[in-house]
Scaffold this motif. Structure first.
Motif, short mmCIF file in Angstrom:
data_model
loop_
_atom_site.label_atom_id
_atom_site.label_comp_id
_atom_site.label_asym_id
_atom_site.label_seq_id
_atom_site.Cartn_x
_atom_site.Cartn_y
_atom_site.Cartn_z
N THR A 148 0.74 -1.23 -0.02
CA THR A 148 -0.01 0.10 0.08
C THR A 148 0.86 1.34 0.03
N VAL A 149 0.78 2.07 -0.92
CA VAL A 149 1.19 3.33 -1.09
C VAL A 149 0.57 4.58 -0.99
N ILE A 150 0.94 5.57 -0.06
CA ILE A 150 0.02 6.66 -0.23
C ILE A 150 0.74 8.08 -0.68
N ASN A 152 0.52 11.86 -0.97
CA ASN A 152 -0.07 13.13 -0.74
C ASN A 152 0.18 14.10 -1.46
N PHE A 226 4.35 14.35 8.51
CA PHE A 226 3.86 13.84 7.42
C PHE A 226 4.28 14.85 6.20
N ALA A 229 8.79 12.30 3.80
CA ALA A 229 8.43 10.77 3.20
C ALA A 229 8.62 9.90 4.40
N SER A 235 1.17 4.50 9.89
CA SER A 235 -0.49 4.74 9.94
C SER A 235 -0.49 6.27 9.65
N LEU A 236 -1.40 6.61 8.89
CA LEU A 236 -1.38 8.11 8.61
C LEU A 236 -2.93 8.44 9.27
N PHE A 246 -0.22 2.13 5.69
CA PHE A 246 0.80 2.22 4.62
C PHE A 246 1.87 1.53 4.79
N TYR A 249 4.89 6.28 2.49
CA TYR A 249 4.11 7.31 2.29
C TYR A 249 5.09 8.67 1.76
#
Length: 442
Positions: A148-150, A152, A226, A229, A235-236, A246, A249
């Motif tokens: 899982t990649v976020i 932003n 945040f 990187a 967790s965000l 994630f 991030y």
């Protein structure tokens, strides 16, 4: 003892390059200190490619200063970054690291083209090439193994990162594109435009979500940690209380101007966001010998951004010369070519095979040449519109009768970027003998 110069130019991007170049051309007797701050040159417009695949990094980097430095007789390069820019004393102290460690430079006028803080997208000030290579490799390795990649930030950079992630790392991972407004391109259509082009927003959203399997998530995060990187699982927590897990991030927005090295006894040097407070001449309101490019409270709106930066840089160079000659400064008038446009020319969703590019708002002559008016794409685009020397040229404007978009323009754009040396980027493809080759991605 400080080494004296007439003008100091601080920065490593095209803004600083064009400022130094303009002074070198206009006044060969003016001594210029070009505080570049790095021993290598890296092409930031290719960042989405090499952060997702470090094998690409050397193709867009030169670690041999003699190959990328311009040979202007009145310009002296400094390859250590600025630690302290004292606007009261008109002095710049360099960090105690690198070839020019600890140097002290005095100036009569200074042009600050230091850009914005963009974690991972740009190297940190003073970073060595070895450190930068290690950072790029760590990013690529983390992205390659992530589930899982976020990303932003749903502007042009975030959209591009999503596309290049898919191009380089496939479709097994979940991608979340975080957007404060819940939409893409919510900040990238220029300050002259009240809102993004709805048709383009919808088209980009469709391609992202359907073709590239990206989840566009409405949400924002205020926690300052945040702003950097994070390349390990975490967790965000969004401002509305929702949590997102994630593996990687990456913020895809500018955190703020690189003005932390500026010091002054005057409180009105910077605004609350760290931008240099300036008048309509891009001149500091508290220190008239200080000029800013891309970091000022006076905005220079419009696209393409490179043309706006070039115009602002050349203007600041001329005004710096005016200051040291005791002449009045002029109000900035954007005379760049092409002229300012409210919308970006294109939206890149990845580069090369597997990527996608959408032409959005080209200048009139380019629009005709790219057959946007008649949708006469390949194979019907007539000479001399065909870029026969650039890969992907046959489909640069899409297919005949179809929209001006697709994979072929993405292939074309990657090839075109390699010809972007008009802004002083030279010597790509060589790290240099002091830096070991990176491990190949598998």
């Amino acid at each position: 003892m400080a080494t004296s110069f007439d003008v100091a130019v601080v920065g490593a991007g095209l803004g600083a390059f064009h400022a130094a170049e303009e002074i070198a051309k206009k006044s060969k007797s003016t001594k210029v200190a070009f505080i570049f701050g790095y021993t290598f040159q890296e092409f930031p417009l290719a960042a989405a490619m090499y952060l997702n695949n470090p094998d690409e990094h050397e193709k867009w980097t030169c670690g041999i200063p003699e190959k990328w430095q311009q040979r202007w007789p009145n310009v002296q390069y400094f390859l250590s970054s600025a630690e302290r820019i004292d606007c009261d004393k008109k002095e710049i102290r360099l960090v105690n690291k690198g070839p020019d460690a600890g140097a002290l430079i005095s100036y009569k006028a200074v042009i600050l083209a230091t850009g914005s803080k963009s974690p991972l997208i740009s190297p940190s000030p003073g970073m060595s090439l070895s450190e930068r290579i290690a950072e790029v490799q760590a990013c690529g390795k983390a992205l390659r193994s992530a589930k899982t990649v976020i990303f932003n930030g749903s502007g042009l950079v975030g959209v591009e990162m999503c596309g290049d992630f898919r191009v380089q790392n496939g479709y097994s991972a979940r991608i979340i594109l975080l957007s404060r407004s819940g939409k893409v391109l919510d900040t990238d259509f220029g300050e002259k435009s009240q809102s993004p082009n709805p048709a383009v927003v919808q088209r980009v959203t469709d391609i992202l979500t359907r073709k590239f399997k990206v989840e566009v998530k409405h949400g924002s995060v205020s926690d300052p940690k945040f702003s950097d990187a994070i390349l390990s699982p975490g967790s965000l927590k969004l401002d509305d209380g929702e949590s997102l897990d994630f593996d990687v991030y990456i913020p895809c927005f500018p955190v703020g101007p690189n003005t932390g090295s500026l010091v002054s006894s005057k409180r009105d040097l910077l605004d609350a966001k760290g931008a240099l407070l300036t008048n309509e001449s891009l001149q500091s309101t508290s220190h008239p010998e200080v000029f800013g490019v891309g970091i000022t409270s006076t905005k220079v709106p419009g696209h393409p951004v490179s043309a706006r930066i070039t115009a602002a840089s050349q203007h600041c160079a001329l005004q710096a010369l005016a200051v040291i000659e005791g002449k009045p400064v002029q109000v900035f008038k954007d005379k760049g070519a092409p002229p300012p446009m409210a919308h970006p020319m294109n939206v890149k969703i990845g580069h090369g095979p597997g990527g996608y590019l959408i032409w959005t708002s080209l200048p009139g002559p380019a629009k005709v040449c790219c057959c946007q008016c008649c949708q006469g794409g390949f194979p019907c685009c007539p000479p001399p519109c065909c870029w026969c020397c650039v890969a992907g040229c046959s489909g640069v404007c899409g297919t005949c009768g179809g929209p001006a978009e697709g994979e072929a323009p993405a292939i074309f754009m990657k090839s075109l970027l390699q010809k972007f040396q008009i802004h002083g980027y030279k010597g790509f493809g060589e790290y240099g003998g002091e830096v070991p080759k990176q491990d190949k991605m598998t």
